[in-house]
Design an enzyme around this catalytic site. Structure first.
Site, PDB file in Angstrom:
ATOM      1  N   LYS A   1       8.352   3.219  10.809  1.00  0.00           N
ATOM      2  CA  LYS A   1       8.221   3.473  12.254  1.00  0.00           C
ATOM      3  C   LYS A   1       6.895   2.953  12.806  1.00  0.00           C
ATOM      4  CE  LYS A   1       9.633   7.497  13.975  1.00  0.00           C
ATOM      5  NZ  LYS A   1       9.991   8.945  14.046  1.00  0.00           N
ATOM      6  N   LYS A   2       5.990   2.579  11.922  1.00  0.00           N
ATOM      7  CA  LYS A   2       4.728   2.001  12.426  1.00  0.00           C
ATOM      8  C   LYS A   2       5.038   0.757  13.268  1.00  0.00           C
ATOM      9  CE  LYS A   2       0.450  -0.081  11.205  1.00  0.00           C
ATOM     10  NZ  LYS A   2       0.951  -1.473  11.172  1.00  0.00           N
TER      11      LYS A   2
ATOM     12  N   HIS B   1       0.859  -1.178   0.000  1.00  0.00           N
ATOM     13  CA  HIS B   1       0.000   0.000   0.000  1.00  0.00           C
ATOM     14  C   HIS B   1       0.899   1.232   0.000  1.00  0.00           C
ATOM     15  CE1 HIS B   1       1.120   0.050   4.195  1.00  0.00           C
ATOM     16  NE2 HIS B   1       0.550  -1.137   4.391  1.00  0.00           N
TER      17      HIS B   1
ATOM     18  N   HIS C   1       4.078   1.265   2.105  1.00  0.00           N
ATOM     19  CA  HIS C   1       5.256   0.572   1.555  1.00  0.00           C
ATOM     20  C   HIS C   1       5.896   1.417   0.455  1.00  0.00           C
ATOM     21  CE1 HIS C   1       2.816  -3.063   2.840  1.00  0.00           C
ATOM     22  NE2 HIS C   1       3.967  -3.292   3.428  1.00  0.00           N
TER      23      HIS C   1
ATOM     24  N   GLN D   1       9.866  -3.329  16.127  1.00  0.00           N
ATOM     25  CA  GLN D   1      10.616  -4.071  15.099  1.00  0.00           C
ATOM     26  C   GLN D   1      11.801  -3.237  14.610  1.00  0.00           C
ATOM     27  OE1 GLN D   1       8.910  -6.459  11.704  1.00  0.00           O
ATOM     28  NE2 GLN D   1       9.225  -4.576  10.563  1.00  0.00           N
TER      29      GLN D   1
ATOM     30  N   SER E   1      -1.973  -0.242   6.881  1.00  0.00           N
ATOM     31  CA  SER E   1      -1.489  -1.576   7.221  1.00  0.00           C
ATOM     32  C   SER E   1      -2.162  -2.580   6.296  1.00  0.00           C
ATOM     33  CB  SER E   1      -1.857  -1.904   8.678  1.00  0.00           C
ATOM     34  OG  SER E   1      -1.817  -3.302   8.871  1.00  0.00           O
TER      35      SER E   1
HETATM   36  O1  PAF Z   1       7.470  -5.585   8.614  1.00  0.00           O
HETATM   37  C1  PAF Z   1       7.349  -6.570   7.856  1.00  0.00           C
HETATM   38  O2  PAF Z   1       6.656  -6.524   6.836  1.00  0.00           O
HETATM   39  C2  PAF Z   1       8.078  -7.854   8.203  1.00  0.00           C
HETATM   40  O3  PAF Z   1       8.145  -8.052   9.582  1.00  0.00           O
HETATM   41  C3  PAF Z   1       9.482  -7.950   7.568  1.00  0.00           C
HETATM   42  C4  PAF Z   1      10.405  -6.873   8.091  1.00  0.00           C
HETATM   43  C5  PAF Z   1       9.367  -7.843   6.058  1.00  0.00           C
HETATM   44  C6  PAF Z   1      10.110  -9.304   7.912  1.00  0.00           C
HETATM   45  O4  PAF Z   1       9.344 -10.362   7.438  1.00  0.00           O
END
Ligand code: PAF
Length: 283
Positions: A145-146, A30, A33, A150, A182
């Protein structure tokens, strides 16, 4: 755009490149990305994206099987963004043998918040990200940053393993009504979609409350968290957590750190119907 699934073929194509900029994704792309792709282009060339729905980061009762897979639409979008290579390995390409070596982030970061409610999630994420880095060998990799925790965990992994990659954070992209974009938003019914921005509004209200405190104390922050939890529950949400944490390590703020002006962030995950949404807001 070249679409490559084989690791050796990917390496052949990228041989000699030392400014590769990389965006790992699980597809169903989306606007959020695509903003990562644009940022990646500012940091390096060529831009490589990956699409791989990583089984290792899904729990047994999570949505691995039903996770939206929209490869052709994703390819069209990446082509429009001028991405040079899409690395789209199959499970056999990326995990030809069972992936027995895994990267386990430290408990104090990997087992809190998302890690508490999704046991093993960050182990799965770190393992695949390290492997993707090893395949692509990027100089820069962009993470949104969402997924605040992670981003922090990947950044620390890259630092502790001295990986030659710079982790670049990208701002969260939101719909006009404030809902963070998302891939899982497509699970929302139309009435849930109308309610969903309430999560972001709750975070904004909490931020205002924190900024309005005469004195930031641990107990005042806990009161704000507790109130927010009740308010979201009253609206029909099932929050896993709504927590005010230290920006530096996502730990609960200590009074000493509050006194010394430690920056804070509000992080949340909450279920609306069957859909689990996450969001955050820096203070
Ligand atoms: O954020 C994501 O889409 C996933 O956790 C990632 C970083 C591609 C790892 O699979």
């Amino acid at each position: 755009m070249k679409i490559i699934s084989d690791i050796n073929e990917l390496r052949d194509h990228l041989r000699g490149q030392n400014r590769t900029s990389f965006v790992p994704t699980m597809g169903n792309l989306h606007e959020g990305h695509l903003s990562l792709m644009r940022l990646a282009r500012q940091y390096g060339d060529p831009v490589v994206a990956s699409i791989f729905v990583n089984r290792l980061q899904f729990g047994p009762n999570e949505d691995f099987d039903s996770y939206p897979r929209t490869m052709q639409a994703d390819i069209d979008k990446l082509e429009q963004e001028g991405v040079y290579i899409l690395f789209a390995p199959t499970e056999k390409d990326l995990y030809p043998q069972p992936q027995e070596y895994r990267v386990d982030p430290p408990q104090q970061l990997g087992d809190i918040l998302e890690g508490e409610f999704r046991p093993g999630f960050f182990k799965g994420v770190c393992t695949v990200v390290l492997k993707l880095f090893s395949c692509v060998q990027p100089r820069v990799a962009v993470f949104g940053k969402k997924d605040y925790q992670q981003l922090m965990i990947v950044r620390q992994m890259a630092s502790q393993f001295a990986l030659p990659v710079e982790i670049v954070p990208a701002e969260t992209i939101r719909a006009e009504d404030g809902l963070a974009l998302s891939s899982r938003n497509i699970y929302l019914s139309s009435s849930e979609r109308a309610e969903a921005p309430a999560l972001q509004r709750q975070l904004s209200a909490m931020r205002e409350q924190v900024l309005g405190l005469k004195e930031k104390t641990v107990s005042a922050l806990m009161d704000i968290e507790a109130q927010a939890l009740t308010q979201m529950q009253t609206r029909g949400w099932e929050p896993d957590y709504i927590a005010i944490r230290q920006q530096g390590d996502l730990a609960k703020p200590t009074q000493a750190n509050l006194d010394s002006g430690q920056a804070l962030v509000i992080v949340t995950a909450a279920k609306l119907g069957k859909t689990r949404l996450i969001d955050n807001l820096e203070i």
